[in-house]
Design an enzyme around this catalytic site. Structure first.
Site, mmCIF file in Angstrom:
data_model
loop_
_atom_site.group_PDB
_atom_site.id
_atom_site.type_symbol
_atom_site.label_atom_id
_atom_site.label_comp_id
_atom_site.label_asym_id
_atom_site.label_seq_id
_atom_site.Cartn_x
_atom_site.Cartn_y
_atom_site.Cartn_z
ATOM 1 N N LYS A 114 0.830 -1.212 0.000
ATOM 2 C CA LYS A 114 0.000 0.000 0.000
ATOM 3 C C LYS A 114 0.862 1.259 0.000
ATOM 4 C CE LYS A 114 -1.655 1.583 4.081
ATOM 5 N NZ LYS A 114 -1.348 2.971 4.425
ATOM 6 N N ASN A 115 1.822 1.312 0.932
ATOM 7 C CA ASN A 115 2.570 2.555 1.102
ATOM 8 C C ASN A 115 3.575 2.809 -0.014
ATOM 9 O OD1 ASN A 115 1.107 3.137 3.315
ATOM 10 N ND2 ASN A 115 2.654 2.518 4.820
ATOM 11 N N CYS A 141 -4.081 13.859 12.694
ATOM 12 C CA CYS A 141 -4.450 12.465 12.438
ATOM 13 C C CYS A 141 -4.562 11.796 13.798
ATOM 14 C CB CYS A 141 -3.356 11.867 11.573
ATOM 15 S SG CYS A 141 -3.311 10.106 11.461
ATOM 16 N N ARG A 150 1.605 14.631 12.951
ATOM 17 C CA ARG A 150 1.998 14.363 11.566
ATOM 18 C C ARG A 150 2.140 15.638 10.732
ATOM 19 N NH1 ARG A 150 -0.727 8.917 9.427
ATOM 20 N NH2 ARG A 150 1.201 8.854 8.252
ATOM 21 N N ASP A 184 4.511 0.510 12.287
ATOM 22 C CA ASP A 184 3.261 -0.046 11.761
ATOM 23 C C ASP A 184 3.002 -1.476 12.247
ATOM 24 O OD1 ASP A 184 2.921 2.348 10.483
ATOM 25 O OD2 ASP A 184 3.635 1.645 8.546
ATOM 26 N N ARG A 244 -8.613 0.058 4.716
ATOM 27 C CA ARG A 244 -7.661 0.995 4.088
ATOM 28 C C ARG A 244 -6.370 0.288 3.696
ATOM 29 N NH1 ARG A 244 -7.096 6.650 6.979
ATOM 30 N NH2 ARG A 244 -5.777 6.779 5.156
HETATM 31 N N1 EPU Z 1 7.233 14.540 10.657
HETATM 32 C C1 EPU Z 1 7.370 15.862 10.964
HETATM 33 N N2 EPU Z 1 7.426 16.755 9.931
HETATM 34 C C2 EPU Z 1 7.347 16.377 8.629
HETATM 35 C C3 EPU Z 1 7.208 15.009 8.337
HETATM 36 C C4 EPU Z 1 7.137 14.091 9.371
HETATM 37 O O1 EPU Z 1 7.443 16.261 12.136
HETATM 38 O O2 EPU Z 1 7.403 17.249 7.751
HETATM 39 C C5 EPU Z 1 7.141 13.540 11.750
HETATM 40 C C6 EPU Z 1 5.733 12.928 11.797
HETATM 41 O O3 EPU Z 1 4.863 13.732 12.545
HETATM 42 C C7 EPU Z 1 5.987 11.579 12.413
HETATM 43 C C8 EPU Z 1 7.407 11.220 11.953
HETATM 44 O O4 EPU Z 1 7.983 12.451 11.488
HETATM 45 O O5 EPU Z 1 5.960 11.701 13.811
HETATM 46 C C9 EPU Z 1 7.486 10.189 10.864
HETATM 47 O O6 EPU Z 1 6.663 10.589 9.787
HETATM 48 P P1 EPU Z 1 6.910 10.151 8.275
HETATM 49 O O7 EPU Z 1 6.876 11.382 7.435
HETATM 50 O O8 EPU Z 1 8.131 9.302 8.204
HETATM 51 O O9 EPU Z 1 5.660 9.249 7.984
HETATM 52 P P2 EPU Z 1 4.613 9.360 6.803
HETATM 53 O O10 EPU Z 1 5.312 9.493 5.504
HETATM 54 O O11 EPU Z 1 3.561 10.337 7.135
HETATM 55 C C10 EPU Z 1 4.615 6.775 6.323
HETATM 56 C C11 EPU Z 1 3.595 5.681 6.251
HETATM 57 C C12 EPU Z 1 3.086 5.369 7.660
HETATM 58 C C13 EPU Z 1 4.275 4.948 8.519
HETATM 59 C C14 EPU Z 1 5.357 6.039 8.492
HETATM 60 C C15 EPU Z 1 6.603 5.646 9.237
HETATM 61 C C16 EPU Z 1 2.539 6.062 4.132
HETATM 62 C C17 EPU Z 1 1.322 6.386 3.391
HETATM 63 N N3 EPU Z 1 2.457 6.107 5.444
HETATM 64 O O12 EPU Z 1 3.955 7.908 6.873
HETATM 65 O O13 EPU Z 1 2.207 4.257 7.517
HETATM 66 O O14 EPU Z 1 3.832 4.767 9.843
HETATM 67 O O15 EPU Z 1 5.716 6.338 7.127
HETATM 68 O O16 EPU Z 1 7.112 4.462 8.750
HETATM 69 O O17 EPU Z 1 3.559 5.731 3.536
HETATM 70 C C18 EPU Z 1 0.340 2.913 8.012
HETATM 71 O O18 EPU Z 1 0.519 2.316 6.932
HETATM 72 O O19 EPU Z 1 -0.440 2.476 8.903
HETATM 73 C C19 EPU Z 1 1.060 4.152 8.282
HETATM 74 C C20 EPU Z 1 0.663 5.051 9.171
#
Ligand code: EPU
Length: 443
Positions: free
Chosen positions: A23-24, A119, A124, A310, A402
């Protein structure tokens, strides 16, 4: 229609299960596809609500789509992009759609994308995405809940991420593909999904090296050199880990197919320490089994290659009935212990203090009515139901839909007694007749 799972616990899961596409990963490949003024075709696409939302985002932008469910492929013709706006109605439903920002900016020199907002699992923020795009030369305003980005030209530069954010790394890679010169992302996310995105981008003509390490270099290429291509996404490592945990938790024995074991090294190591038997049968197959009561372990969630956040809720479920005391520290999200109150309702002994959880193993869980508060918490509660004595009802299945394709069908193929029903469906015939009932209620 309010759908629920009814689970009769206590069955050891046995058999074979095949893991779906990630998915991701696939969501970001969809975003990347709009860089090409032509068609791309992506295979191994799982049938999920999040996939549909991302396809709606692309369709809104003017891309023409052909979703072949039988072939599990999606063809995206992005020859004409007629809108530069990703609406709040869609982005708020699924944060991953924010990745369209970098691609749209690169393709159209301007993008208006709704800010996703908070969220359930944490704040996030997207500040690294914004700062990185600004470093590449974009002028960005936040207006009326939307990010409005403009750049007549993006210019490659060095970008250091304070946290190896998956989404920020992806957004910046997408924006940098056709930037002038080289972009170096330092402290980049190293998740397999990042490497998959880089491989896809290189397949359509980008020049990216270092993906999968903490330093990614994107050498900008002319936009006209990007071209149509076909690509198959990687298997979903979190889905694979979920099934492994379900097998281990029910003291079962199963073969997990279409999985890349290397993507689960840390998780597998923890399962082995807990007492599971794990055999890497071939490059895409894992055999997993467990006979005895598990041992407790401690772990801290970390960016890849550390323990995946996750799979944290899912591993917590296993600890609820393990020998001894396990300690979990959640280091990525502020609020990712939402499964705790429901696990307690099933008899678990969990003490939570901010981002730490102390889980004292109990003899057994007992079935209860519980609520899936997010995708992974929902999966964790399903596994708890499979392990528990008696019947468990899991509500709010839209969270689980999802991210898990045909979840209950795959579980029931492994012998689980699980059925999806809505208020109008009778569930009395759970058990020997379960497959017939599933066919009617799950299609
Ligand atoms: N963060 C910031 N600022 C930013 C970006 C991130 O503070 O500009 C913080 C976030 O708040 C969070 C941490 O950094 O606390 C990690 O966030 P990241 O950006 O790495 O995660 P994401 O891209 O929003 C993806 C996956 C998540 C998974 C995370 C970590 C997708 C669609 N989602 O999220 O998957 O938990 O990476 O591996 O790729 C799930 O599938 O259930 C899921 C939540």
């Amino acid at each position: 229609m309010v759908e629920k799972f009814k689970i009769q616990g206590g069955e050891a899961l046995k058999g074979e299960v095949s893991v779906s596409g990630a998915k991701n990963s696939v969501l970001k490949l969809f975003a990347a596809s709009i860089l090409v003024k032509g068609s791309t075709k992506i295979y191994n696409v799982p049938q999920l609500t999040d996939v549909n939302i991302m396809l709606n985002v692309l369709s809104d932008l003017g891309a023409k789509l052909d979703y072949n469910l039988e072939e599990k492929s999606v063809s995206i013709d992005a020859t004409d992009i007629t809108s530069i706006t990703a609406k709040y109605e869609l982005v708020s439903k699924m944060r991953a759609s924010f990745t369209i920002l970098g691609a749209l900016l690169a393709r159209c020199k301007e993008a208006i994308v709704a800010l996703p907002g908070g969220c359930a699992i944490g704040e996030r923020r997207v500040d690294f995405h914004i700062k990185g795009l600004e470093a590449l030369g974009a002028k960005i305003k936040i207006e009326n809940g939307y990010v409005h980005a403009k750049a007549s030209k993006l210019v490659g530069t060095d970008i250091y991420l304070d946290i190896p954010s998956v989404g920020a790394t992806e957004n910046l890679m997408l924006a940098a593909v056709t930037a002038q010169g080289a972009t170096r992302i330092q402290n980049a996310a190293q998740e397999p999904e990042i490497l998959d995105l880089a491989n896809f981008l290189n397949t359509i003509g980008a020049d990216i090296t270092g993906a999968g390490t903490s330093e990614i270099v994107i050498n900008g290429v002319p936009r006209e050199s990007l071209h149509s291509a076909e690509y198959t996404t990687i298997p979903d490592r979190i889905e694979a880990g979920t099934f492994m945990a379900a097998v281990v938790g029910t003291k079962g024995k199963a073969v997990i197919r279409n999985v890349y074991p290397a993507h689960l090294t840390f998780f597998n190591d923890k399962l082995i320490k807990m007492g599971a038997n794990i055999k890497l049968a071939d490059p895409t197959t894992i055999e997993v089994s467990c006979k005895s009561k598990l041992n407790s372990i401690n772990f801290v969630t970390q960016p890849y290659p550390g323990f995946p956040t996750d799979l944290q809720a899912i591993a917590m479920t296993l600890l609820t009935t393990s020998n001894g005391v396990g300690i979990i520290t959640e280091s990525l999200y502020e609020n990712r212990f939402m499964q705790v109150p429901d696990l307690r309702r099933m008899g678990a002994d969990i003490h939570q203090d901010r981002n730490h959880a102390i889980i004292k193993g109990v003899k057994y869980l007992t079935g209860a009515t519980v609520v899936a508060s997010d995708l992974r918490a929902g999966a964790a509660l399903v596994i708890a139901g499979l392990m528990a004595n008696g019947e468990t009802y899991v509500e709010k299945l839209h969270h689980i839909d999802r991210g898990y394709e045909s979840f209950e069908q795959k579980l029931s193929n492994l012998g689980a007694k699980i059925i999806r029903f809505d208020d109008e469906t009778t569930v009395n015939n759970i058990g020997t007749n379960i497959k017939g009932v599933l066919n009617e209620s799950c299609l």
